[in-house]
Design a protein around this motif. Sequence first.
Motif, PDB file in Angstrom:
ATOM      1  N   LEU A  49       0.821  -1.214   0.000  1.00  0.00           N
ATOM      2  CA  LEU A  49       0.000   0.000   0.000  1.00  0.00           C
ATOM      3  C   LEU A  49       0.856   1.266   0.000  1.00  0.00           C
ATOM      4  O   LEU A  49       1.923   1.311   0.607  1.00  0.00           O
ATOM      5  N   LYS A  50       0.343   2.288  -0.667  1.00  0.00           N
ATOM      6  CA  LYS A  50       0.943   3.621  -0.632  1.00  0.00           C
ATOM      7  C   LYS A  50       0.120   4.429   0.366  1.00  0.00           C
ATOM      8  O   LYS A  50      -1.074   4.645   0.158  1.00  0.00           O
ATOM      9  N   LEU A  51       0.777   4.850   1.453  1.00  0.00           N
ATOM     10  CA  LEU A  51       0.059   5.439   2.577  1.00  0.00           C
ATOM     11  C   LEU A  51       0.462   6.884   2.820  1.00  0.00           C
ATOM     12  O   LEU A  51       1.630   7.251   2.665  1.00  0.00           O
ATOM     13  N   LEU A  52      -0.514   7.688   3.225  1.00  0.00           N
ATOM     14  CA  LEU A  52      -0.271   9.052   3.668  1.00  0.00           C
ATOM     15  C   LEU A  52      -0.456   9.049   5.183  1.00  0.00           C
ATOM     16  O   LEU A  52      -1.567   8.935   5.687  1.00  0.00           O
ATOM     17  N   LEU A  53       0.648   9.110   5.905  1.00  0.00           N
ATOM     18  CA  LEU A  53       0.660   9.092   7.362  1.00  0.00           C
ATOM     19  C   LEU A  53       0.499  10.525   7.866  1.00  0.00           C
ATOM     20  O   LEU A  53       1.239  11.415   7.430  1.00  0.00           O
ATOM     21  N   VAL A  54      -0.482  10.752   8.755  1.00  0.00           N
ATOM     22  CA  VAL A  54      -0.763  12.124   9.181  1.00  0.00           C
ATOM     23  C   VAL A  54      -0.751  12.280  10.698  1.00  0.00           C
ATOM     24  O   VAL A  54      -1.146  11.392  11.438  1.00  0.00           O
ATOM     25  N   ASP A  55      -0.285  13.455  11.111  1.00  0.00           N
ATOM     26  CA  ASP A  55      -0.301  13.844  12.518  1.00  0.00           C
ATOM     27  C   ASP A  55      -0.644  15.320  12.573  1.00  0.00           C
ATOM     28  O   ASP A  55      -0.608  16.010  11.546  1.00  0.00           O
ATOM     29  N   ASP A  56      -0.965  15.805  13.747  1.00  0.00           N
ATOM     30  CA  ASP A  56      -1.336  17.218  13.849  1.00  0.00           C
ATOM     31  C   ASP A  56      -0.113  18.125  13.781  1.00  0.00           C
ATOM     32  O   ASP A  56      -0.120  19.122  13.070  1.00  0.00           O
ATOM     33  N   VAL A  57       0.960  17.784  14.511  1.00  0.00           N
ATOM     34  CA  VAL A  57       2.148  18.637  14.573  1.00  0.00           C
ATOM     35  C   VAL A  57       3.401  17.792  14.443  1.00  0.00           C
ATOM     36  O   VAL A  57       3.486  16.700  15.006  1.00  0.00           O
ATOM     37  N   ILE A  58       4.367  18.294  13.702  1.00  0.00           N
ATOM     38  CA  ILE A  58       5.694  17.677  13.662  1.00  0.00           C
ATOM     39  C   ILE A  58       6.668  18.658  14.310  1.00  0.00           C
ATOM     40  O   ILE A  58       6.662  19.840  13.992  1.00  0.00           O
ATOM     41  N   THR A  59       7.438  18.150  15.252  1.00  0.00           N
ATOM     42  CA  THR A  59       8.466  18.978  15.877  1.00  0.00           C
ATOM     43  C   THR A  59       9.820  18.371  15.525  1.00  0.00           C
ATOM     44  O   THR A  59      10.524  18.886  14.680  1.00  0.00           O
TER      45      THR A  59
ATOM     46  N   CYS B 293       8.357   9.255  12.529  1.00  0.00           N
ATOM     47  CA  CYS B 293       9.426   8.315  12.170  1.00  0.00           C
ATOM     48  C   CYS B 293       9.138   6.929  12.738  1.00  0.00           C
ATOM     49  O   CYS B 293       9.265   5.918  12.038  1.00  0.00           O
ATOM     50  N   SER B 294       8.723   6.881  13.980  1.00  0.00           N
ATOM     51  CA  SER B 294       8.406   5.610  14.624  1.00  0.00           C
ATOM     52  C   SER B 294       7.255   4.904  13.896  1.00  0.00           C
ATOM     53  O   SER B 294       7.324   3.707  13.604  1.00  0.00           O
ATOM     54  N   CYS B 295       6.204   5.652  13.582  1.00  0.00           N
ATOM     55  CA  CYS B 295       5.054   5.077  12.860  1.00  0.00           C
ATOM     56  C   CYS B 295       5.451   4.622  11.457  1.00  0.00           C
ATOM     57  O   CYS B 295       5.076   3.532  11.017  1.00  0.00           O
ATOM     58  N   ALA B 296       6.181   5.471  10.742  1.00  0.00           N
ATOM     59  CA  ALA B 296       6.595   5.127   9.377  1.00  0.00           C
ATOM     60  C   ALA B 296       7.456   3.870   9.364  1.00  0.00           C
ATOM     61  O   ALA B 296       7.302   3.012   8.482  1.00  0.00           O
ATOM     62  N   ASN B 297       8.340   3.730  10.342  1.00  0.00           N
ATOM     63  CA  ASN B 297       9.192   2.538  10.406  1.00  0.00           C
ATOM     64  C   ASN B 297       8.354   1.271  10.578  1.00  0.00           C
ATOM     65  O   ASN B 297       8.657   0.237   9.974  1.00  0.00           O
ATOM     66  N   VAL B 298       7.309   1.346  11.383  1.00  0.00           N
ATOM     67  CA  VAL B 298       6.416   0.192  11.560  1.00  0.00           C
ATOM     68  C   VAL B 298       5.729  -0.138  10.241  1.00  0.00           C
ATOM     69  O   VAL B 298       5.641  -1.308   9.845  1.00  0.00           O
ATOM     70  N   LEU B 299       5.240   0.872   9.542  1.00  0.00           N
ATOM     71  CA  LEU B 299       4.537   0.651   8.266  1.00  0.00           C
ATOM     72  C   LEU B 299       5.476   0.067   7.212  1.00  0.00           C
ATOM     73  O   LEU B 299       5.115  -0.876   6.500  1.00  0.00           O
ATOM     74  N   TRP B 300       6.684   0.614   7.092  1.00  0.00           N
ATOM     75  CA  TRP B 300       7.652   0.082   6.129  1.00  0.00           C
ATOM     76  C   TRP B 300       8.053  -1.352   6.478  1.00  0.00           C
ATOM     77  O   TRP B 300       8.138  -2.205   5.604  1.00  0.00           O
ATOM     78  N   ALA B 301       8.308  -1.599   7.745  1.00  0.00           N
ATOM     79  CA  ALA B 301       8.696  -2.947   8.172  1.00  0.00           C
ATOM     80  C   ALA B 301       7.578  -3.954   7.928  1.00  0.00           C
ATOM     81  O   ALA B 301       7.836  -5.147   7.802  1.00  0.00           O
ATOM     82  N   SER B 302       6.345  -3.453   7.829  1.00  0.00           N
ATOM     83  CA  SER B 302       5.188  -4.324   7.589  1.00  0.00           C
ATOM     84  C   SER B 302       4.836  -4.430   6.116  1.00  0.00           C
ATOM     85  O   SER B 302       3.800  -4.990   5.770  1.00  0.00           O
ATOM     86  N   GLY B 303       5.672  -3.870   5.251  1.00  0.00           N
ATOM     87  CA  GLY B 303       5.501  -4.070   3.817  1.00  0.00           C
ATOM     88  C   GLY B 303       4.836  -2.964   3.034  1.00  0.00           C
ATOM     89  O   GLY B 303       4.513  -3.144   1.846  1.00  0.00           O
ATOM     90  N   ALA B 304       4.624  -1.791   3.630  1.00  0.00           N
ATOM     91  CA  ALA B 304       4.041  -0.684   2.869  1.00  0.00           C
ATOM     92  C   ALA B 304       4.954  -0.342   1.697  1.00  0.00           C
ATOM     93  O   ALA B 304       6.179  -0.359   1.827  1.00  0.00           O
ATOM     94  N   LYS B 305       4.357  -0.053   0.549  1.00  0.00           N
ATOM     95  CA  LYS B 305       5.126   0.295  -0.646  1.00  0.00           C
ATOM     96  C   LYS B 305       5.716   1.699  -0.524  1.00  0.00           C
ATOM     97  O   LYS B 305       6.825   1.960  -0.958  1.00  0.00           O
ATOM     98  N   ALA B 306       4.926   2.625   0.039  1.00  0.00           N
ATOM     99  CA  ALA B 306       5.382   4.015   0.234  1.00  0.00           C
ATOM    100  C   ALA B 306       4.694   4.584   1.465  1.00  0.00           C
ATOM    101  O   ALA B 306       3.547   4.224   1.761  1.00  0.00           O
ATOM    102  N   VAL B 307       5.391   5.468   2.153  1.00  0.00           N
ATOM    103  CA  VAL B 307       4.819   6.171   3.293  1.00  0.00           C
ATOM    104  C   VAL B 307       5.217   7.651   3.145  1.00  0.00           C
ATOM    105  O   VAL B 307       6.389   7.983   3.257  1.00  0.00           O
ATOM    106  N   ASP B 308       4.226   8.482   2.871  1.00  0.00           N
ATOM    107  CA  ASP B 308       4.443   9.917   2.808  1.00  0.00           C
ATOM    108  C   ASP B 308       3.835  10.534   4.067  1.00  0.00           C
ATOM    109  O   ASP B 308       2.980   9.923   4.715  1.00  0.00           O
TER     110      ASP B 308
END
Length: 146
Positions: free
Chosen positions: A106-116, A122-137
């Motif tokens: 899956l190509k996923l758009l990961l969203v949060d309210d604020v990035i500091t 990064c933690s969430c994206a790493n889980v998604l990539w490690a689980s086989g996501a094709k892309a994480v934006d």
Amino acid sequence: MKYRNQPELGEELGRLYARVLITAGYQNVWDAVVPVPLHPLKLKRRGYNQSAEFAKGLAQILEIQVFNCLERRKFTETQTKKSRLQRMENVDEVFALPQGISVSGLKLLLVDDVITTGATLCSCANVLWASGAKAVDLATIAAGGQ
């Protein structure tokens, strides 16, 4: 929006943000929008997940689904007064995919309210990539300093 019980602002910001994405040529890019989850205790206390509200607005205009595929397994205190290193350590191994959920291909758009510092995303994206996501934006409503 986050602390003054105004979830509708998150959804409206998501719709506005999605229109900007479409104007910039980002339609039909993602399979789903994934909000950063809150711990169940924090969700119960606040009554809503501000990132999920943002995701709803994005998904509505982008005509894709909101995929609540991440879970927050550990309760963490607010990161607002933590250093970059403390933030990274605070969210280490906090997020996971529940048993039976697949993001493979899956190509996923990961969203949060604020990035500091980016520690949570990064933690969430790493889980998604490690689980086989094709892309994480990534998309956020705001960026903070530090």
